[in-house]
Write an enzyme that holds these catalytic residues in place. Structure first.
Site, PDB file in Angstrom:
ATOM      1  N   ARG A 187      33.536  19.302 -10.618  1.00  0.00           N
ATOM      2  CA  ARG A 187      32.946  19.616 -11.196  1.00  0.00           C
ATOM      3  C   ARG A 187      32.227  21.151 -11.377  1.00  0.00           C
ATOM      4  O   ARG A 187      31.735  21.786 -10.406  1.00  0.00           O
ATOM      5  CB  ARG A 187      31.502  18.890 -10.686  1.00  0.00           C
ATOM      6  CG  ARG A 187      31.587  17.424 -10.781  1.00  0.00           C
ATOM      7  CD  ARG A 187      30.376  16.506  -9.580  1.00  0.00           C
ATOM      8  NE  ARG A 187      31.212  15.101  -9.850  1.00  0.00           N
ATOM      9  CZ  ARG A 187      30.828  14.206  -9.607  1.00  0.00           C
ATOM     10  NH1 ARG A 187      29.590  14.837  -8.579  1.00  0.00           N
ATOM     11  NH2 ARG A 187      31.174  12.960  -9.674  1.00  0.00           N
ATOM     12  N   HIS A 320      31.147   6.939 -14.756  1.00  0.00           N
ATOM     13  CA  HIS A 320      30.702   7.683 -14.276  1.00  0.00           C
ATOM     14  C   HIS A 320      29.505   8.203 -14.821  1.00  0.00           C
ATOM     15  O   HIS A 320      29.129   9.688 -14.323  1.00  0.00           O
ATOM     16  CB  HIS A 320      31.209   8.529 -12.722  1.00  0.00           C
ATOM     17  CG  HIS A 320      30.471   8.468 -11.635  1.00  0.00           C
ATOM     18  ND1 HIS A 320      30.932   7.762 -10.672  1.00  0.00           N
ATOM     19  CD2 HIS A 320      29.943   9.345 -10.774  1.00  0.00           C
ATOM     20  CE1 HIS A 320      30.201   7.447  -9.025  1.00  0.00           C
ATOM     21  NE2 HIS A 320      29.656   9.082  -9.663  1.00  0.00           N
ATOM     22  N   ARG A 323      31.055  12.133 -15.066  1.00  0.00           N
ATOM     23  CA  ARG A 323      31.161  13.295 -13.825  1.00  0.00           C
ATOM     24  C   ARG A 323      32.575  13.156 -13.146  1.00  0.00           C
ATOM     25  O   ARG A 323      32.681  13.871 -12.085  1.00  0.00           O
ATOM     26  CB  ARG A 323      30.224  12.532 -12.925  1.00  0.00           C
ATOM     27  CG  ARG A 323      28.635  12.910 -13.419  1.00  0.00           C
ATOM     28  CD  ARG A 323      27.950  12.526 -13.030  1.00  0.00           C
ATOM     29  NE  ARG A 323      27.386  12.446 -11.204  1.00  0.00           N
ATOM     30  CZ  ARG A 323      27.123  13.648 -11.110  1.00  0.00           C
ATOM     31  NH1 ARG A 323      26.241  14.422 -12.533  1.00  0.00           N
ATOM     32  NH2 ARG A 323      26.627  14.051 -10.558  1.00  0.00           N
ATOM     33  N   ASP A 351      27.739   0.813 -18.524  1.00  0.00           N
ATOM     34  CA  ASP A 351      26.197   2.573 -18.288  1.00  0.00           C
ATOM     35  C   ASP A 351      27.622   3.578 -18.638  1.00  0.00           C
ATOM     36  O   ASP A 351      28.373   3.523 -19.400  1.00  0.00           O
ATOM     37  CB  ASP A 351      25.899   2.884 -16.918  1.00  0.00           C
ATOM     38  CG  ASP A 351      27.137   3.180 -16.147  1.00  0.00           C
ATOM     39  OD1 ASP A 351      28.281   3.375 -16.534  1.00  0.00           O
ATOM     40  OD2 ASP A 351      26.717   3.136 -14.556  1.00  0.00           O
TER      41      ASP A 351
HETATM   42  C1  FNR Z   1      25.853   9.193 -10.416  1.00  0.00           C
HETATM   43  N1  FNR Z   1      26.624   7.850  -9.826  1.00  0.00           N
HETATM   44  C2  FNR Z   1      26.332   7.317  -9.119  1.00  0.00           C
HETATM   45  N2  FNR Z   1      27.323   6.067  -9.103  1.00  0.00           N
HETATM   46  C3  FNR Z   1      27.503   5.289  -8.178  1.00  0.00           C
HETATM   47  O1  FNR Z   1      28.184   4.384  -7.822  1.00  0.00           O
HETATM   48  N3  FNR Z   1      27.467   5.973  -7.083  1.00  0.00           N
HETATM   49  C4  FNR Z   1      26.311   6.855  -6.698  1.00  0.00           C
HETATM   50  O2  FNR Z   1      26.102   6.980  -5.359  1.00  0.00           O
HETATM   51  C5  FNR Z   1      26.919   7.818  -7.992  1.00  0.00           C
HETATM   52  N4  FNR Z   1      25.874   8.696  -8.004  1.00  0.00           N
HETATM   53  C6  FNR Z   1      25.592   9.696  -9.014  1.00  0.00           C
HETATM   54  C7  FNR Z   1      24.427  10.438  -8.639  1.00  0.00           C
HETATM   55  C8  FNR Z   1      24.508  11.693  -9.980  1.00  0.00           C
HETATM   56  C9  FNR Z   1      23.411  13.037  -9.946  1.00  0.00           C
HETATM   57  C10 FNR Z   1      24.865  10.938 -11.201  1.00  0.00           C
HETATM   58  C11 FNR Z   1      24.229  11.256 -12.715  1.00  0.00           C
HETATM   59  C12 FNR Z   1      25.206   9.266 -11.516  1.00  0.00           C
HETATM   60  C13 FNR Z   1      26.468   7.462 -11.028  1.00  0.00           C
HETATM   61  C14 FNR Z   1      25.301   6.459 -12.097  1.00  0.00           C
HETATM   62  O3  FNR Z   1      25.611   4.826 -11.132  1.00  0.00           O
HETATM   63  C15 FNR Z   1      26.257   5.454 -13.492  1.00  0.00           C
HETATM   64  O4  FNR Z   1      27.165   5.682 -13.949  1.00  0.00           O
HETATM   65  C16 FNR Z   1      26.019   7.356 -14.393  1.00  0.00           C
HETATM   66  O5  FNR Z   1      24.821   8.294 -14.260  1.00  0.00           O
HETATM   67  C17 FNR Z   1      26.131   7.119 -16.021  1.00  0.00           C
HETATM   68  O6  FNR Z   1      25.498   7.932 -16.842  1.00  0.00           O
HETATM   69  P1  FNR Z   1      24.879   8.638 -17.296  1.00  0.00           P
HETATM   70  O7  FNR Z   1      24.169   7.623 -18.382  1.00  0.00           O
HETATM   71  O8  FNR Z   1      23.701   8.844 -16.499  1.00  0.00           O
HETATM   72  O9  FNR Z   1      25.112   9.939 -18.473  1.00  0.00           O
END
Ligand code: FNR
Length: 428
Positions: A187, A320, A323, A351
């Site tokens: 990242r 995710h 990410r 998602d």
């Molecule tokens: C996440 N996501 C995530 N997923 C998970 O299972 N545990 C976690 O702790 C986190 N932490 C996390 C932090 C941040 C800052 C982001 C943006 C995302 C992923 C989250 O659950 C989900 O899959 C994504 O946010 C989906 O993408 P969009 O629609 O937000 O772009």
């Protein structure tokens, strides 16, 4: 009967007569712009940032643009029903809040604000394993409102069991095991700032509040990378120490004198993710919990088939939020392939890229039973705290409801593939 869409429009327009504006912008571009302004550089890098060159994040959005909704007329849509049930959890709309870790980077007590907003909006909240508040406290903030709990599979199996037991006791309606983060993706936004929230003690409250984790901390041997035993003292090192100390349970001054907060961070960094994770681990889950089991992060049809063959209750098709892997398949494209492979019955949540009510509509039409809202609610939090999250949720549901009304659809079962055509084609 007034649906969610008109209710929200009326609330906004009535307040507008008095000169009041919504607390958060109702379109995503402006929501994002304002959230960025309200966030620190490190907070924004973490929440908005993605893997590599950001191609997966862009693909997640571009995939929605490749579909077009074809509205139908004259179908009496005065009464609309957005409700459904997912794994025994009643949904007032086909939407849950995604687990989002280290929310403290955006707002103090992020998890509590999110929990209260979810409860007020009537939408389930999936607690993150990387929370800033212990799950018991977050659950208490929601009363009886629905919540699920997300798990990252640690290298310590006793910790896995402890977290599962706590999730059950905290009233989780399902256990969501996230598979796509056995190592952290590359990242650049965070790397360029040298910023990892966990190293500053943020987002590790599920661990520091856990009895098994505390045992591990007590037996932890400090791993000094500097063989002389001396750490370089810089301004940032002092800031990090203060952050670690402040975010550790207990009193600040006592924590400052104790080696425990730092040992907790080191212990966490050593055990929180498990690159050995395999289907063998998943096979043990049924014996370890009575909760419905959801696997999050599935993108390949064969993995989806395998999950359901193993008796998993639902999957979350997700990359995710772009990410983890740069230039990965868009989540919506993966949804299409996976629904085709597993047939109409298995429960699929989707998602990554959901921004608006119209997006929810398209995801449902392509086979999702429900979707997770991620970054948009964090942006609402950044701009206007709990109220901001509530408005973001209300806006998405409102637009979904209005999209249904305007396309001649009365309930979720009617949102099928037939309501879409690939954009740019002239087929019916
Ligand atoms: C996440 N996501 C995530 N997923 C998970 O299972 N545990 C976690 O702790 C986190 N932490 C996390 C932090 C941040 C800052 C982001 C943006 C995302 C992923 C989250 O659950 C989900 O899959 C994504 O946010 C989906 O993408 P969009 O629609 O937000 O772009």
């Amino acid at each position: 009967m007034e649906g969610a869409g008109r209710r929200r429009q009326n609330a906004i327009y009535r307040a507008g007569v008095l000169g009041r504006r919504p607390a958060v912008p109702t379109d995503f571009a402006e929501l994002e712009r304002r959230a960025r302004k309200a966030s620190s550089a490190a907070g924004w890098a973490y929440v908005a940032g993605g893997a590599g060159e950001g191609r997966t994040m862009r693909a997640n959005r571009a995939a929605f643009d490749r579909w077009a909704i074809v509205p139908r007329m004259l179908r009496d849509v005065a009464e609309r029903d957005l409700t459904s049930t997912l794994l025994g959890t009643d949904l007032s709309a086909p939407l849950l809040l995604a687990p989002v870790g280290a929310g403290q980077l955006i707002a103090a007590d992020a998890d509590l604000h999110t929990a209260r907003a979810a409860a007020a909006a009537g939408v389930p909240y999936i607690f993150t394993n990387q929370g800033g508040t212990a799950m018991e406290e977050t659950a208490a903030a929601m009363g009886a409102a629905p919540r699920w709990v997300q798990l990252y599979w640690s290298t310590d199996e006793a910790l896995v069991d402890s977290l599962i037991q706590r999730a059950e006791a905290a009233g989780a309606g399902a256990l969501v095991v996230t598979l796509d983060t056995t190592v952290l993706g590359w990242r650049p936004q965070d790397l360029n700032l040298g910023s990892l929230p966990f190293a500053k003690g943020l987002g590790i409250a599920q661990y520091t509040s856990d009895p098994r984790f505390q045992e591990l901390v007590n037996t932890h041997k400090s791993d000094k990378s500097d063989k002389s035993g001396k750490q370089e003292i810089t301004l940032q090192a002092i800031r990090s120490l203060i952050s670690i100390t402040r975010n550790h349970p207990g009193r600040f001054w006592a924590n400052l004198r104790s080696p425990k907060p730092r040992a907790s961070v080191e212990t966490f960094l050593g055990i929180y993710s498990n690159p050995r994770l395999s289907w063998d681990h998943i096979a043990t889950l049924r014996e370890r919990t009575r909760l419905p089991i959801v696997l999050k992060g599935i993108l390949h049809p064969d993995d989806a088939r395998r999950a359901f063959d193993e008796g998993i209750d639902a999957i979350v098709v997700s990359n995710h939020g772009g990410r983890q892997v740069d230039n990965a398949i868009a989540s919506l494209d993966a949804l299409v392939r996976i629904r085709e492979a597993v047939g109409p019955v298995p429960k699929i949540v989707m998602d990554s890229g959901i921004r608006t009510g119209a997006d929810v509509f398209v995801a449902l039409a392509l086979g999702a039973d429900a979707v997770l809202l991620g970054r948009p609610y964090m942006y609402g939090l950044a701009i206007a705290g709990q109220r901001g999250i509530e408005e973001v949720i209300a806006n998405v549901i409102a637009e979904l409801d209005l999209t249904m009304a305007l396309t001649g659809i009365k309930n979720l079962a009617e949102i099928t593939r037939d309501v879409l055509v690939p954009r740019g084609t002239l087929s019916s």
